[in-house]
Design a protein around this motif. Structure first.
Motif, PDB file in Angstrom:
ATOM      1  N   GLY A  82      43.909  -0.146  34.020  1.00 40.46           N
ATOM      2  CA  GLY A  82      44.638  -0.579  32.838  1.00 40.46           C
ATOM      3  C   GLY A  82      46.012  -1.141  33.110  1.00 40.46           C
ATOM      4  O   GLY A  82      46.638  -1.704  32.207  1.00 40.46           O
ATOM      5  N   ARG A  83      46.514  -1.010  34.354  1.00 38.96           N
ATOM      6  CA  ARG A  83      47.854  -1.511  34.684  1.00 38.96           C
ATOM      7  C   ARG A  83      47.832  -2.532  35.817  1.00 38.96           C
ATOM      8  O   ARG A  83      48.676  -3.423  35.861  1.00 38.96           O
ATOM      9  CB  ARG A  83      48.751  -0.346  35.068  1.00 38.96           C
ATOM     10  N   PHE A  84      46.910  -2.380  36.756  1.00 39.28           N
ATOM     11  CA  PHE A  84      46.845  -3.256  37.933  1.00 39.28           C
ATOM     12  C   PHE A  84      45.610  -4.135  37.849  1.00 39.28           C
ATOM     13  O   PHE A  84      44.571  -3.726  37.303  1.00 39.28           O
ATOM     14  CB  PHE A  84      46.780  -2.436  39.211  1.00 39.28           C
ATOM     15  N   THR A  85      45.709  -5.335  38.426  1.00 40.53           N
ATOM     16  CA  THR A  85      44.581  -6.246  38.483  1.00 40.53           C
ATOM     17  C   THR A  85      44.471  -6.831  39.881  1.00 40.53           C
ATOM     18  O   THR A  85      45.432  -7.413  40.390  1.00 40.53           O
ATOM     19  CB  THR A  85      44.735  -7.386  37.475  1.00 40.53           C
ATOM     20  N   ILE A  86      43.302  -6.675  40.490  1.00 44.29           N
ATOM     21  CA  ILE A  86      43.048  -7.271  41.806  1.00 44.29           C
ATOM     22  C   ILE A  86      42.301  -8.579  41.593  1.00 44.29           C
ATOM     23  O   ILE A  86      41.438  -8.698  40.713  1.00 44.29           O
ATOM     24  CB  ILE A  86      42.250  -6.303  42.712  1.00 44.29           C
ATOM     25  N   SER A  87      42.655  -9.578  42.397  1.00 47.78           N
ATOM     26  CA  SER A  87      41.976 -10.872  42.335  1.00 47.78           C
ATOM     27  C   SER A  87      42.035 -11.509  43.718  1.00 47.78           C
ATOM     28  O   SER A  87      42.738 -11.019  44.606  1.00 47.78           O
ATOM     29  CB  SER A  87      42.626 -11.783  41.292  1.00 47.78           C
ATOM     30  N   ARG A  88      41.293 -12.588  43.887  1.00 49.24           N
ATOM     31  CA  ARG A  88      41.312 -13.268  45.177  1.00 49.24           C
ATOM     32  C   ARG A  88      41.127 -14.762  44.971  1.00 49.24           C
ATOM     33  O   ARG A  88      40.502 -15.203  43.996  1.00 49.24           O
ATOM     34  CB  ARG A  88      40.235 -12.700  46.108  1.00 49.24           C
ATOM     35  N   ASP A  89      41.670 -15.514  45.900  1.00 52.33           N
ATOM     36  CA  ASP A  89      41.514 -16.964  45.942  1.00 52.33           C
ATOM     37  C   ASP A  89      40.986 -17.293  47.334  1.00 52.33           C
ATOM     38  O   ASP A  89      41.752 -17.355  48.294  1.00 52.33           O
ATOM     39  CB  ASP A  89      42.845 -17.654  45.672  1.00 52.33           C
ATOM     40  N   ASN A  90      39.685 -17.479  47.438  1.00 52.97           N
ATOM     41  CA  ASN A  90      39.092 -17.702  48.755  1.00 52.97           C
ATOM     42  C   ASN A  90      39.514 -19.043  49.356  1.00 52.97           C
ATOM     43  O   ASN A  90      39.540 -19.184  50.577  1.00 52.97           O
ATOM     44  CB  ASN A  90      37.576 -17.599  48.668  1.00 52.97           C
ATOM     45  N   ALA A  91      39.865 -19.992  48.525  1.00 58.46           N
ATOM     46  CA  ALA A  91      40.337 -21.280  49.053  1.00 58.46           C
ATOM     47  C   ALA A  91      41.669 -21.121  49.766  1.00 58.46           C
ATOM     48  O   ALA A  91      41.987 -21.887  50.683  1.00 58.46           O
ATOM     49  CB  ALA A  91      40.468 -22.288  47.921  1.00 58.46           C
ATOM     50  N   LYS A  92      42.441 -20.115  49.361  1.00 61.52           N
ATOM     51  CA  LYS A  92      43.734 -19.847  49.982  1.00 61.52           C
ATOM     52  C   LYS A  92      43.689 -18.637  50.917  1.00 61.52           C
ATOM     53  O   LYS A  92      44.723 -18.235  51.445  1.00 61.52           O
ATOM     54  CB  LYS A  92      44.796 -19.614  48.909  1.00 61.52           C
ATOM     55  N   SER A  93      42.509 -18.063  51.078  1.00 64.02           N
ATOM     56  CA  SER A  93      42.358 -16.869  51.931  1.00 64.02           C
ATOM     57  C   SER A  93      43.364 -15.791  51.564  1.00 64.02           C
ATOM     58  O   SER A  93      44.016 -15.196  52.439  1.00 64.02           O
ATOM     59  CB  SER A  93      42.488 -17.237  53.415  1.00 64.02           C
ATOM     60  N   THR A  94      43.506 -15.529  50.288  1.00 63.12           N
ATOM     61  CA  THR A  94      44.516 -14.597  49.806  1.00 63.12           C
ATOM     62  C   THR A  94      43.924 -13.683  48.734  1.00 63.12           C
ATOM     63  O   THR A  94      43.147 -14.134  47.882  1.00 63.12           O
ATOM     64  CB  THR A  94      45.722 -15.352  49.225  1.00 63.12           C
ATOM     65  N   VAL A  95      44.313 -12.424  48.792  1.00 57.97           N
ATOM     66  CA  VAL A  95      43.972 -11.463  47.751  1.00 57.97           C
ATOM     67  C   VAL A  95      45.278 -10.986  47.112  1.00 57.97           C
ATOM     68  O   VAL A  95      46.301 -10.883  47.793  1.00 57.97           O
ATOM     69  CB  VAL A  95      43.136 -10.295  48.306  1.00 57.97           C
ATOM     70  N   TYR A  96      45.220 -10.742  45.817  1.00 60.10           N
ATOM     71  CA  TYR A  96      46.412 -10.397  45.060  1.00 60.10           C
ATOM     72  C   TYR A  96      46.254  -9.034  44.384  1.00 60.10           C
ATOM     73  O   TYR A  96      45.141  -8.585  44.107  1.00 60.10           O
ATOM     74  CB  TYR A  96      46.673 -11.438  43.971  1.00 60.10           C
TER      75      TYR A  96
END
Length: 125
Positions: free
Chosen positions: A66-80
């Motif tokens: 409810g407070r944190f969100t994980i995501s990723r951008d494989n084109a940038k090889s980055t996870v947030y």
């Protein structure tokens, strides 16, 4: 193996937000599940969130729901890791880690094989 470098940590007041980034080197990043863990002084390394290799499935620890969100951008090889409504108890070193190939890793740190060096998050009251 994949090399991971976290960034985006810092000092924030309670109720504020931070976005952590984890940049990966190596062409195999897109095939790995990725996770975030955190470790407070004198405590063990605890699960925060995980995301599967294509970003379709996620799971969160109780402290992050409810407070944190994980995501990723494989084109940038980055996870947030977007962290909102931060609390002083969120203060810790945050680590990203690479897990299973072509799947979703769980909450156990032993499921992850490559770790970054960590980024410090400090939340003041």
């Amino acid at each position: 193996q994949v090399q991971l470098v976290e960034s985006g940590g810092g000092l924030v007041q309670a109720g504020g937000s931070l976005r952590l980034s984890c940049a990966a080197s190596g062409r195999t990043f897109n095939s790995y599940a990725m996770g975030w863990f955190r470790q407070a002084p004198g405590k063990g390394r605890l699960f925060v969130a995980t995301i599967d290799w294509i970003g379709g499935r996620t799971d969160y620890g109780d402290s992050a729901k409810g407070r944190f969100t994980i995501s990723r951008d494989n084109a940038k090889s980055t996870v947030y890791l977007q962290m909102d409504s931060l609390k002083p108890e969120d203060t810790a070193v945050y680590y990203c880690a690479a897990g299973a190939r072509y799947g979703l890793s769980g909450r156990d740190r032993t499921e992850y094989h490559s770790w970054g060096q960590g980024t410090q998050v400090t939340v003041s009251s």
